[in-house]
Design an enzyme around this catalytic site. Structure first.
Site, PDB file in Angstrom:
ATOM      1  CG  ASN A 115      -8.593   2.739   1.102  1.00 22.73           C
ATOM      2  OD1 ASN A 115      -7.375   2.862   0.975  1.00 22.73           O
ATOM      3  ND2 ASN A 115      -9.175   1.573   1.253  1.00 22.73           N
TER       4      ASN A 115
ATOM      5  NE  ARG B  93      -5.382  -1.843   9.642  1.00 24.65           N
ATOM      6  CZ  ARG B  93      -5.269  -1.386   8.395  1.00 24.65           C
ATOM      7  NH1 ARG B  93      -4.700  -0.207   8.165  1.00 24.65           N
ATOM      8  NH2 ARG B  93      -5.719  -2.090   7.368  1.00 24.65           N
TER       9      ARG B  93
ATOM     10  CG  ASP C  33      -7.515  -0.141  -1.570  1.00 22.42           C
ATOM     11  OD1 ASP C  33      -7.108   0.708  -0.755  1.00 22.42           O
ATOM     12  OD2 ASP C  33      -7.308  -1.363  -1.411  1.00 22.42           O
TER      13      ASP C  33
ATOM     14  CD  GLU D  80      -3.144   0.816   0.309  1.00 24.74           C
ATOM     15  OE1 GLU D  80      -2.550   1.851  -0.034  1.00 24.74           O
ATOM     16  OE2 GLU D  80      -4.370   0.648   0.124  1.00 24.74           O
TER      17      GLU D  80
ATOM     18  CG  ASN E  66      -6.404   1.834   5.356  1.00 24.44           C
ATOM     19  OD1 ASN E  66      -5.585   0.923   5.439  1.00 24.44           O
ATOM     20  ND2 ASN E  66      -7.229   1.952   4.338  1.00 24.44           N
TER      21      ASN E  66
END
Length: 299
Positions: free
Chosen positions: A154, A101, A204, A18, A103
């Site tokens: 995202n 958490r 995403d 990522e 991202n």
């Protein structure tokens, strides 16, 4: 259209690759493996990969103007000294929660670091809904909470004129836009600019090109979409040889290549056999468009 070429340039099998960022000075790609708990740098010149472990899930990494990086790790914004391989906390978010958490994240043109949180998975592929929020870290280390009730914070980026902020809450299956005040970092007037179709996957990570169009990586869709946020239309689809495409950024010479990260977490053996480059990083060339250089955190 020029002929588009897709090749796997980093053949590691990352659990959740990522947050790719191109580092022009040494032609390297910076990125994270979220659940593999590491920050990585791949040199396009030597093909070498350097990595550094983190203590918990690391959602994103960005360059820092004064050197090193800043990451979203667990529920902390933290500074990374790459030379010393050390990590030190800058600020904490979601202090009232134990089940979230950080991202995806990115730096705005003024040097603020925007990143959002998501609920942790209670069972595989099933996360707690509406637990996340969107935050920004200012250069003075203060944190602003922009909104909550987020499922899975995202992809994010800004229009070329700095007037709009684009954002993805993945489980809404759409790309949204806000009016953006570059002087204050405030966002307002939330609206949808693109609704994904059933077969396109889950939106995403995303980035913007030099023409102001958005590139959205589609998880479980094995593709990147090029979207015009002004008209809400899909302009192009680039198919990848892996299903779990996670994010993308422009890099390479003059930012003409699109780098796409992917994941393999949760894949069964049959899928891995069918997609041998699972979890790798791909370079898409011949798109005929350029990206823009990334911004660095000002603090």
């Amino acid at each position: 259209m020029s002929s588009v070429k897709v090749e796997c340039v980093v053949k590691e099998h990352y659990e959740i690759g990522e947050s790719p960022v191109w580092e022009e000075n040494d032609a390297s790609l910076l990125y994270v493996d979220i659940s593999g708990q590491k920050i990585c740098r791949w040199s396009s010149l030597t093909n070498q990969i350097e990595s550094m472990p983190t203590e918990t899930f690391v959602g994103c990494v960005v360059p820092r103007r004064c050197g090193g990086y800043v990451i979203g790790e667990g529920t902390c914004f933290a500074a990374v000294d790459w030379q010393k391989r050390s990590i030190s906390t800058i600020a904490q978010v979601d202090t009232d929660k134990t089940n979230t958490r950080l991202n995806d994240g990115k730096v705005d043109p003024a040097g603020r670091f925007f990143a959002g949180t998501m609920g942790l998975e209670v069972r595989p592929a099933e996360l707690e809904r509406k637990q996340g929020s969107l935050y920004s870290l200012n250069s003075d280390r203060s944190v602003v909470k922009h909104f909550d009730q987020v499922d899975l914070s995202n992809g994010l980026d800004w229009s070329l004129d700095n007037h709009f902020f684009y954002y993805i809450d993945s489980l809404s299956y759409m790309v949204e836009a806000f009016d953006y005040d570059i002087h204050t970092g405030r966002i307002s007037n939330r609206r949808s600019v693109y609704q994904l179709e059933k077969d396109e996957g889950i939106p995403d990570g995303m980035c913007i090109d030099a023409e102001g169009k958005l590139w959205v990586a589609c998880y479980n869709g094995g593709r990147v979409l090029r979207i015009d946020p002004q008209t809400g239309t899909r302009l192009q689809t680039v198919k990848l040889p892996v299903a779990k495409t996670t994010s993308c950024c422009f890099g390479g010479k003059d930012y003409t290549d699109l780098y796409v990260t992917s994941a393999c977490k949760g894949m069964d053996e049959e899928s891995k056999t069918q997609q041998p480059e699972y979890g790798g990083i791909f370079k898409v060339s011949g798109l005929g468009v350029k990206g823009i250089p990334p911004y660095s955190f000002a603090g």
